[in-house]
Motif scaffolding. Sequence first.
Motif, PDB file in Angstrom:
ATOM      1  N   GLY A  78       0.837  -1.189   0.000  1.00 31.05           N
ATOM      2  CA  GLY A  78       0.000   0.000   0.000  1.00 31.05           C
ATOM      3  C   GLY A  78       0.874   1.243   0.000  1.00 31.05           C
ATOM      4  N   ALA A  79       2.078   1.093  -0.545  1.00 32.09           N
ATOM      5  CA  ALA A  79       3.061   2.182  -0.554  1.00 32.09           C
ATOM      6  C   ALA A  79       2.611   3.337  -1.449  1.00 32.09           C
ATOM      7  N   SER A  80       3.035   4.533  -1.081  1.00 27.67           N
ATOM      8  CA  SER A  80       2.659   5.741  -1.814  1.00 27.67           C
ATOM      9  C   SER A  80       3.833   6.715  -1.864  1.00 27.67           C
ATOM     10  N   GLU A  81       3.928   7.453  -2.971  1.00 31.68           N
ATOM     11  CA  GLU A  81       4.924   8.521  -3.089  1.00 31.68           C
ATOM     12  C   GLU A  81       4.519   9.766  -2.298  1.00 31.68           C
ATOM     13  N   ASN A  82       3.265   9.851  -1.909  1.00 38.23           N
ATOM     14  CA  ASN A  82       2.762  11.016  -1.186  1.00 38.23           C
ATOM     15  C   ASN A  82       3.431  11.095   0.188  1.00 38.23           C
ATOM     16  N   PRO A  83       4.223  12.147   0.439  1.00 35.47           N
ATOM     17  CA  PRO A  83       4.956  12.239   1.704  1.00 35.47           C
ATOM     18  C   PRO A  83       4.060  12.365   2.934  1.00 35.47           C
ATOM     19  N   ASN A  84       2.775  12.637   2.742  1.00 34.80           N
ATOM     20  CA  ASN A  84       1.846  12.742   3.867  1.00 34.80           C
ATOM     21  C   ASN A  84       1.221  11.399   4.253  1.00 34.80           C
ATOM     22  N   ARG A  85       1.467  10.356   3.460  1.00 36.53           N
ATOM     23  CA  ARG A  85       0.890   9.029   3.737  1.00 36.53           C
ATOM     24  C   ARG A  85       1.799   8.280   4.712  1.00 36.53           C
ATOM     25  N   TYR A  86       1.165   7.524   5.611  1.00 38.16           N
ATOM     26  CA  TYR A  86       1.941   6.775   6.600  1.00 38.16           C
ATOM     27  C   TYR A  86       2.848   5.735   5.954  1.00 38.16           C
ATOM     28  N   SER A  87       2.416   5.164   4.838  1.00 36.48           N
ATOM     29  CA  SER A  87       3.266   4.177   4.159  1.00 36.48           C
ATOM     30  C   SER A  87       4.572   4.819   3.696  1.00 36.48           C
ATOM     31  N   ASN A  88       4.503   6.048   3.233  1.00 39.33           N
ATOM     32  CA  ASN A  88       5.685   6.782   2.785  1.00 39.33           C
ATOM     33  C   ASN A  88       6.613   7.055   3.972  1.00 39.33           C
ATOM     34  N   ILE A  89       6.031   7.501   5.068  1.00 40.10           N
ATOM     35  CA  ILE A  89       6.812   7.780   6.276  1.00 40.10           C
ATOM     36  C   ILE A  89       7.463   6.494   6.778  1.00 40.10           C
ATOM     37  N   ALA A  90       6.713   5.392   6.712  1.00 39.46           N
ATOM     38  CA  ALA A  90       7.245   4.103   7.171  1.00 39.46           C
ATOM     39  C   ALA A  90       8.453   3.682   6.338  1.00 39.46           C
ATOM     40  N   ILE A  91       8.383   3.838   5.033  1.00 40.85           N
ATOM     41  CA  ILE A  91       9.525   3.489   4.179  1.00 40.85           C
ATOM     42  C   ILE A  91      10.766   4.250   4.640  1.00 40.85           C
ATOM     43  N   LYS A  92      10.615   5.547   4.837  1.00 42.97           N
ATOM     44  CA  LYS A  92      11.750   6.382   5.239  1.00 42.97           C
ATOM     45  C   LYS A  92      12.304   5.973   6.603  1.00 42.97           C
ATOM     46  N   ARG A  93      11.416   5.699   7.548  1.00 45.75           N
ATOM     47  CA  ARG A  93      11.879   5.344   8.901  1.00 45.75           C
ATOM     48  C   ARG A  93      12.494   3.945   8.939  1.00 45.75           C
ATOM     49  N   LEU A  94      11.938   3.018   8.156  1.00 47.36           N
ATOM     50  CA  LEU A  94      12.545   1.683   8.068  1.00 47.36           C
ATOM     51  C   LEU A  94      13.963   1.791   7.527  1.00 47.36           C
ATOM     52  N   LEU A  95      14.120   2.564   6.457  1.00 45.33           N
ATOM     53  CA  LEU A  95      15.453   2.757   5.879  1.00 45.33           C
ATOM     54  C   LEU A  95      16.406   3.393   6.890  1.00 45.33           C
ATOM     55  N   ASN A  96      15.903   4.376   7.631  1.00 45.60           N
ATOM     56  CA  ASN A  96      16.728   5.052   8.638  1.00 45.60           C
ATOM     57  C   ASN A  96      17.199   4.097   9.732  1.00 45.60           C
ATOM     58  N   LYS A  97      16.438   3.033   9.957  1.00 49.79           N
ATOM     59  CA  LYS A  97      16.806   2.020  10.954  1.00 49.79           C
ATOM     60  C   LYS A  97      17.674   0.919  10.343  1.00 49.79           C
ATOM     61  N   GLY A  98      18.006   1.075   9.054  1.00 51.04           N
ATOM     62  CA  GLY A  98      18.864   0.089   8.406  1.00 51.04           C
ATOM     63  C   GLY A  98      18.143  -1.156   7.930  1.00 51.04           C
ATOM     64  N   ILE A  99      16.844  -1.070   7.794  1.00 53.02           N
ATOM     65  CA  ILE A  99      16.041  -2.212   7.357  1.00 53.02           C
ATOM     66  C   ILE A  99      15.837  -2.127   5.853  1.00 53.02           C
ATOM     67  N   GLU A 100      16.095  -3.221   5.166  1.00 53.40           N
ATOM     68  CA  GLU A 100      15.885  -3.270   3.723  1.00 53.40           C
ATOM     69  C   GLU A 100      14.383  -3.218   3.438  1.00 53.40           C
ATOM     70  N   VAL A 101      13.998  -2.403   2.452  1.00 51.43           N
ATOM     71  CA  VAL A 101      12.586  -2.192   2.148  1.00 51.43           C
ATOM     72  C   VAL A 101      12.305  -2.444   0.675  1.00 51.43           C
ATOM     73  N   VAL A 102      11.199  -3.130   0.416  1.00 46.34           N
ATOM     74  CA  VAL A 102      10.625  -3.242  -0.920  1.00 46.34           C
ATOM     75  C   VAL A 102       9.187  -2.769  -0.792  1.00 46.34           C
ATOM     76  N   ALA A 103       8.579  -2.366  -1.907  1.00 49.43           N
ATOM     77  CA  ALA A 103       7.268  -1.739  -1.803  1.00 49.43           C
ATOM     78  C   ALA A 103       6.368  -2.090  -2.981  1.00 49.43           C
ATOM     79  N   VAL A 104       5.082  -2.236  -2.666  1.00 50.25           N
ATOM     80  CA  VAL A 104       4.048  -2.448  -3.678  1.00 50.25           C
ATOM     81  C   VAL A 104       2.939  -1.451  -3.388  1.00 50.25           C
ATOM     82  N   GLY A 105       2.488  -0.768  -4.435  1.00 46.91           N
ATOM     83  CA  GLY A 105       1.413   0.207  -4.285  1.00 46.91           C
ATOM     84  C   GLY A 105       0.551   0.265  -5.518  1.00 46.91           C
TER      85      GLY A 105
END
Length: 120
Positions: free
Chosen positions: A9-36
């Motif tokens: 449910g990933a989104s490019e919209n920076p106001n969406r929680y999925s977008n924020i989650a991608i950024k925070r996961l990456l900041n924690k060093g977690i590899e991320v893949v996304a489907v939206g």
Amino acid sequence: MKKKTLVLGASENPNRYSNIAIKRLLNKGIEVVAVGLREGLVEGVKIENHKKIFTDIDTVTMYLSAKNQVEYYSYILSLKPKRVIFNPGTENEEFEEILAKNSIAFENSCTLVLLSLDSY
């Protein structure tokens, strides 16, 4: 990198929680893949708009409402994740039962809160 997470449910919209989650996961060093719904890019993570088969998925973090999850049941099961996180508003008892029958752990929690508490 830590275990791989699929943001569904990933989104490019920076106001969406999925977008924020991608950024925070990456900041924690977690590899991320996304489907939206639409292809896109968030911090270098390509959002796929189809059910791409990823390998070694540890966690699926859900950003789709229960009714929009139905078409992804088989897809998620095919990825054989260790767990599924149902973020607020995505809770789904029907899918929880299916996950339990397939020995996949799940929790009704918030990815952003788990990350902030170092409990992810």
